[in-house]
Structures are given as structure tokens and as C-alpha cells.
Design a protein around this motif. Sequence first.
Motif, PDB file in Angstrom:
ATOM      1  N   SER A   1       0.812  -1.152   0.050  1.00 25.33           N
ATOM      2  CA  SER A   1      -0.017   0.022  -0.187  1.00 25.33           C
ATOM      3  C   SER A   1       0.789   1.316  -0.095  1.00 25.33           C
ATOM      4  O   SER A   1       1.957   1.224   0.131  1.00 25.33           O
ATOM      5  N   GLY A   2       0.229   2.386  -0.469  1.00 23.43           N
ATOM      6  CA  GLY A   2       0.884   3.684   0.066  1.00 23.43           C
ATOM      7  C   GLY A   2       1.405   4.232  -1.440  1.00 23.43           C
ATOM      8  O   GLY A   2       1.951   5.414  -1.352  1.00 23.43           O
ATOM      9  N   GLY A   3       0.929   3.806  -2.235  1.00 22.74           N
ATOM     10  CA  GLY A   3       1.325   4.444  -3.591  1.00 22.74           C
ATOM     11  C   GLY A   3       0.348   5.518  -3.993  1.00 22.74           C
ATOM     12  O   GLY A   3      -0.466   5.898  -3.192  1.00 22.74           O
ATOM     13  N   GLY A   4       0.439   6.368  -5.095  1.00 22.62           N
ATOM     14  CA  GLY A   4      -0.269   7.556  -5.340  1.00 22.62           C
ATOM     15  C   GLY A   4       0.461   8.565  -6.376  1.00 22.62           C
ATOM     16  O   GLY A   4       1.428   8.137  -6.762  1.00 22.62           O
ATOM     17  N   LEU A   5       0.034   9.633  -6.534  1.00 22.29           N
ATOM     18  CA  LEU A   5       0.350  10.649  -7.272  1.00 22.29           C
ATOM     19  C   LEU A   5       1.233  11.737  -6.736  1.00 22.29           C
ATOM     20  O   LEU A   5       0.847  12.329  -5.654  1.00 22.29           O
ATOM     21  N   GLN A  54       4.398  15.017  -7.287  1.00 20.93           N
ATOM     22  CA  GLN A  54       5.074  15.798  -8.274  1.00 20.93           C
ATOM     23  C   GLN A  54       6.814  15.626  -8.035  1.00 20.93           C
ATOM     24  O   GLN A  54       7.089  14.967  -6.901  1.00 20.93           O
ATOM     25  N   ALA A  55       7.268  15.730  -9.122  1.00 19.73           N
ATOM     26  CA  ALA A  55       8.638  15.709  -9.033  1.00 19.73           C
ATOM     27  C   ALA A  55       9.333  16.131  -7.935  1.00 19.73           C
ATOM     28  O   ALA A  55       8.985  17.404  -7.704  1.00 19.73           O
ATOM     29  N   GLY A  56      10.335  15.339  -7.116  1.00 15.69           N
ATOM     30  CA  GLY A  56      11.050  16.140  -5.933  1.00 15.69           C
ATOM     31  C   GLY A  56      10.319  15.523  -4.866  1.00 15.69           C
ATOM     32  O   GLY A  56      10.780  15.981  -3.536  1.00 15.69           O
ATOM     33  N   GLY A  57       9.016  15.230  -4.921  1.00 15.66           N
ATOM     34  CA  GLY A  57       8.169  15.007  -3.675  1.00 15.66           C
ATOM     35  C   GLY A  57       8.701  13.601  -3.242  1.00 15.66           C
ATOM     36  O   GLY A  57       9.855  12.859  -3.503  1.00 15.66           O
ATOM     37  N   SER A  58       7.921  13.058  -2.123  1.00 15.05           N
ATOM     38  CA  SER A  58       8.410  11.854  -1.527  1.00 15.05           C
ATOM     39  C   SER A  58       6.775  10.920  -1.271  1.00 15.05           C
ATOM     40  O   SER A  58       5.734  11.479  -1.222  1.00 15.05           O
ATOM     41  N   LEU A  59       7.080   9.690  -1.158  1.00 15.64           N
ATOM     42  CA  LEU A  59       6.095   8.702  -0.884  1.00 15.64           C
ATOM     43  C   LEU A  59       6.548   7.748   0.064  1.00 15.64           C
ATOM     44  O   LEU A  59       7.826   7.232  -0.086  1.00 15.64           O
ATOM     45  N   ARG A  60       5.803   6.970   0.916  1.00 17.09           N
ATOM     46  CA  ARG A  60       6.043   5.786   1.769  1.00 17.09           C
ATOM     47  C   ARG A  60       5.322   4.469   1.446  1.00 17.09           C
ATOM     48  O   ARG A  60       3.890   4.787   1.639  1.00 17.09           O
ATOM     49  N   LEU A  61       6.029   3.581   0.628  1.00 20.60           N
ATOM     50  CA  LEU A  61       5.087   2.537   0.594  1.00 20.60           C
ATOM     51  C   LEU A  61       5.457   1.474   1.573  1.00 20.60           C
ATOM     52  O   LEU A  61       6.298   1.485   2.618  1.00 20.60           O
ATOM     53  N   TYR A  91       8.996  -1.263   4.803  1.00 24.73           N
ATOM     54  CA  TYR A  91       8.436   0.198   4.343  1.00 24.73           C
ATOM     55  C   TYR A  91       9.541   0.691   3.101  1.00 24.73           C
ATOM     56  O   TYR A  91      10.605   0.149   3.146  1.00 24.73           O
ATOM     57  N   LEU A  92       9.259   1.306   2.113  1.00 27.69           N
ATOM     58  CA  LEU A  92      10.013   1.892   1.305  1.00 27.69           C
ATOM     59  C   LEU A  92       9.949   3.457   1.353  1.00 27.69           C
ATOM     60  O   LEU A  92       8.797   3.867   0.681  1.00 27.69           O
ATOM     61  N   GLN A  93      10.696   4.103   1.654  1.00 28.29           N
ATOM     62  CA  GLN A  93      10.758   5.452   1.939  1.00 28.29           C
ATOM     63  C   GLN A  93      11.305   6.111   0.540  1.00 28.29           C
ATOM     64  O   GLN A  93      12.447   5.746   0.412  1.00 28.29           O
ATOM     65  N   MET A  94      10.506   6.634  -0.340  1.00 26.67           N
ATOM     66  CA  MET A  94      10.994   7.203  -1.394  1.00 26.67           C
ATOM     67  C   MET A  94      11.143   8.754  -1.621  1.00 26.67           C
ATOM     68  O   MET A  94      10.018   9.441  -1.427  1.00 26.67           O
ATOM     69  N   GLN A 118      -0.060  -7.598  -4.051  1.00 28.21           N
ATOM     70  CA  GLN A 118      -0.399  -6.875  -5.262  1.00 28.21           C
ATOM     71  C   GLN A 118       0.335  -5.596  -5.389  1.00 28.21           C
ATOM     72  O   GLN A 118       1.009  -5.116  -4.716  1.00 28.21           O
ATOM     73  N   GLY A 119       0.520  -5.185  -6.829  1.00 28.33           N
ATOM     74  CA  GLY A 119       1.097  -3.926  -6.959  1.00 28.33           C
ATOM     75  C   GLY A 119       0.399  -2.802  -6.556  1.00 28.33           C
ATOM     76  O   GLY A 119      -0.862  -2.698  -6.175  1.00 28.33           O
ATOM     77  N   THR A 120       1.494  -1.620  -6.465  1.00 26.53           N
ATOM     78  CA  THR A 120       0.721  -0.286  -5.978  1.00 26.53           C
ATOM     79  C   THR A 120       1.249   0.819  -6.763  1.00 26.53           C
ATOM     80  O   THR A 120       2.597   0.626  -7.166  1.00 26.53           O
TER      81      THR A 120
END
Length: 120
Positions: A6-10, A12-19, A79-82, A112-114
Motif C-alpha cells: 500500500s501507499g502508492g499515489g500521485l 510531483q517530481a521532487g516529492g516523497s512517498l512511503r510504501l 517500508y520503502l521511503q522514496m 499486489q502492486g501499488t
Amino acid sequence: VQLQASGGGLVQAGGSLRLSCAASGRTSSLYAVGWFRQAAGKEREFVASTSWRGSITSYADSVKGRFTISKDNAKNTVYLQMDKLEPEDTAIYYCAGDRSVVVTAKADYWGQGTQVTVSS
């Protein structure tokens, strides 16, 4: 073993997400857990991995210094902090677990993919 990503989304470039990748079932059989991604029209590629019990991590060259893999064994979650996301990071991200010390594209267990989409 079941893996739930879980944790995917949209973003902007330079931003962060955590899966997040939550493991359930016979997690004692896991030796390594990792993340792979597949962009449209491309093959699935390795992103990062961690040993399930220890602290050995590995990263693809393309994400070194930007992504960080970590885990909380009490929660059976990896977790994958991106950070510093780039449009080239756009892909479906999959978590995978293996009973061997190395998790590869032929891993024993898959979540499953996110979807992660990075806009420019």
C-alpha cells in the motif's frame, strides 16, 4: 505468506512517498523482503531489499541515496521511503518475499502492486 502493499499515489517530481508491505501468515519462513517495480512497457526490475531478521540492505543504483528500505518486525511490515522522486520512478511497485537470503524476480511470495506516478 501473504504480502499486502500500500501507499502508492500521485506526487510531483521532487516529492516523497512511503510504501508499506505488510506480511502475514508464516512469516517465520521469510529470509528477505524487497521491492520491485515495473514501468509500462518495461520488465520488472529490482529496487531494494532487506533481510527479514537482520539489517542487510541492498539498493538498485538508480535509487541509491533517494530511497530507504526499513522494517518493523513487531508489525511484520517493510517500508520503502522514496524521496526526491523523479518521473522515471513512475511504475507499479511490488513487494516480494523469499525463503532464501536473496530476493529476486523469482521470489516465493508477491504482493499486489501499488501504482506510483511522478509528474514532472
